[in-house]
Enzyme design. Structure first.
Site, PDB file in Angstrom:
ATOM      1  N   HIS A  16       0.863  -1.181   0.000  1.00 28.35           N
ATOM      2  CA  HIS A  16       0.000   0.000   0.000  1.00 28.35           C
ATOM      3  C   HIS A  16       0.894   1.224   0.000  1.00 28.35           C
ATOM      4  CE1 HIS A  16      -3.539  -2.486   0.991  1.00 28.35           C
ATOM      5  NE2 HIS A  16      -2.657  -3.201   1.691  1.00 28.35           N
ATOM      6  N   GLU A 197      -6.904 -12.494   6.690  1.00 29.92           N
ATOM      7  CA  GLU A 197      -5.909 -11.869   7.558  1.00 29.92           C
ATOM      8  C   GLU A 197      -6.493 -11.915   8.969  1.00 29.92           C
ATOM      9  OE1 GLU A 197      -3.578  -7.583   8.140  1.00 29.92           O
ATOM     10  OE2 GLU A 197      -5.398  -7.675   6.945  1.00 29.92           O
TER      11      GLU A 197
END
Length: 339
Positions: A16, A197
């Protein structure tokens, strides 16, 4: 081993760009743009990087992004990351950007895209780093907001290589965005999504069945479902795993408990990435080093992780052949036998 890792050609498929905002740059951009941060200095900001879950990180992450205002800010952010890539022998990147984080603050889509893209183009020219750019939707926002962002992106689709889904996983199942992703696929571009996750293995199945993803971002909780592990091994649907991130966000208590090498030996196409390295304590080289130090990763395993990244990338076949050769040559130079 440090010398071996340093020279190993590496690819990053889960990064990111907003998560590479180092505290020093955050303060510099804040000063440039007249944005006051709630920390008095860099040291106090770094001290805030003790997260107990994904949400505690995201709260700080979105606050930090408030200093990104102009196209030059986005260029400077991206360029700083790419300079690290060049130093770490990262030869290809496929990075996420979150337009909703910025357009919600009144920053134009074109401002965000223009700065990031210009830095990527310059790094390809200067460093030879190839790249792809993935636009992500924020899953804690609504499906309507995602459709609106897709419409906003429509004039720039030719400059985007795929779509992703990130942000708060718990309570925001992938199926929430099935219609948006169907539209993205109609545009002829590949889609990926964060799953497994903090969310359960069932979320991974949803991304496969309802979103028809080309990669699973994270995916480490697949180990809770033996049928899913077998499916991932059989199909070679890639997982972009982020070891240091997983430990910092308490997905695993410590690196010694991480399952990335177990999944690798079970035949899954797992890759290693840094996620949001400014916040999680390490870029790509540091993640490889952590696997060696905590899990005893071998040189052969590190090479296989890199070869998996080549396989999982959106590079052309010609480039994949070239990078596969480069990784195998590096292995051979160090006496590593790859089958």
């Amino acid at each position: 081993m440090e010398h071996f890792i340093a020279g190993l050609p590496k690819l990053e498929l889960h990064l990111h760009i907003e998560g590479t905002l180092e505290p020093e740059l955050m303060f510099a951009l804040g000063q440039r743009n007249g944005v006051t941060l709630p920390w008095p200095d860099v040291a106090s900001l770094r001290a805030a990087y003790e997260f107990d879950c994904l949400q505690s990180f995201l709260d700080l992450y979105y606050l930090g992004a408030s200093v990104l205002v102009t196209e030059q800010d986005f260029f400077d952010l991206t360029w700083a990351y790419l300079e690290r890539c060049a130093a770490d022998k990262v030869v290809h990147v496929e990075i996420f950007f979150d337009p909703q984080t910025h357009t919600a603050r009144g920053i134009a889509f074109e401002t965000v895209l223009g700065g990031i893209e210009r830095a990527l183009q310059e790094a390809e020219r200067v460093f030879g780093i190839s790249w792809r750019l993935i636009m992500s939707f924020l899953r804690h926002l609504s499906e309507e907001a995602a459709f609106a962002t897709l419409a906003e992106a429509s004039p720039f689709i030719s400059r985007i290589h795929g779509f992703g889904l990130d942000s708060s996983e718990l309570g925001n199942p992938p199926g929430k965005f099935a219609r948006v992703f169907a539209r993205c696929r109609e545009l002829g571009l590949p889609v990926v999504a964060h799953a497994g996750e903090e969310g359960p293995a069932a979320y991974i199945w949803q991304t496969i069945r309802e979103l028809e993803v080309k990669r699973i971002d994270h995916g480490v909780r697949c180990s809770e479902d033996p049928e899913l592990v077998s499916y991932l091994a059989d199909t070679r649907l890639p997982l972009t795993v982020c070891p240091l991130s997983n430990v910092r966000l308490k997905v695993f208590d410590e690196m010694a408990h991480h399952n990335v090498l177990t999944l690798l030996e079970q035949g899954l196409c797992v890759t290693v990435n840094s996620d949001d390295p400014a916040y999680f304590g390490g870029y790509l080289t540091a993640n490889f080093q952590a696997l060696v130090q905590a899990l005893g990763a071998s040189r052969e395993q590190l090479c296989r992780l890199c070869l998996n990244a080549v396989e999982a990338s959106w590079l052309s076949l010609t480039d994949k052949v070239r990078l596969t050769r480069d990784i195998r040559q590096h292995a051979a130079l160090h006496g590593v036998i790859l089958h």
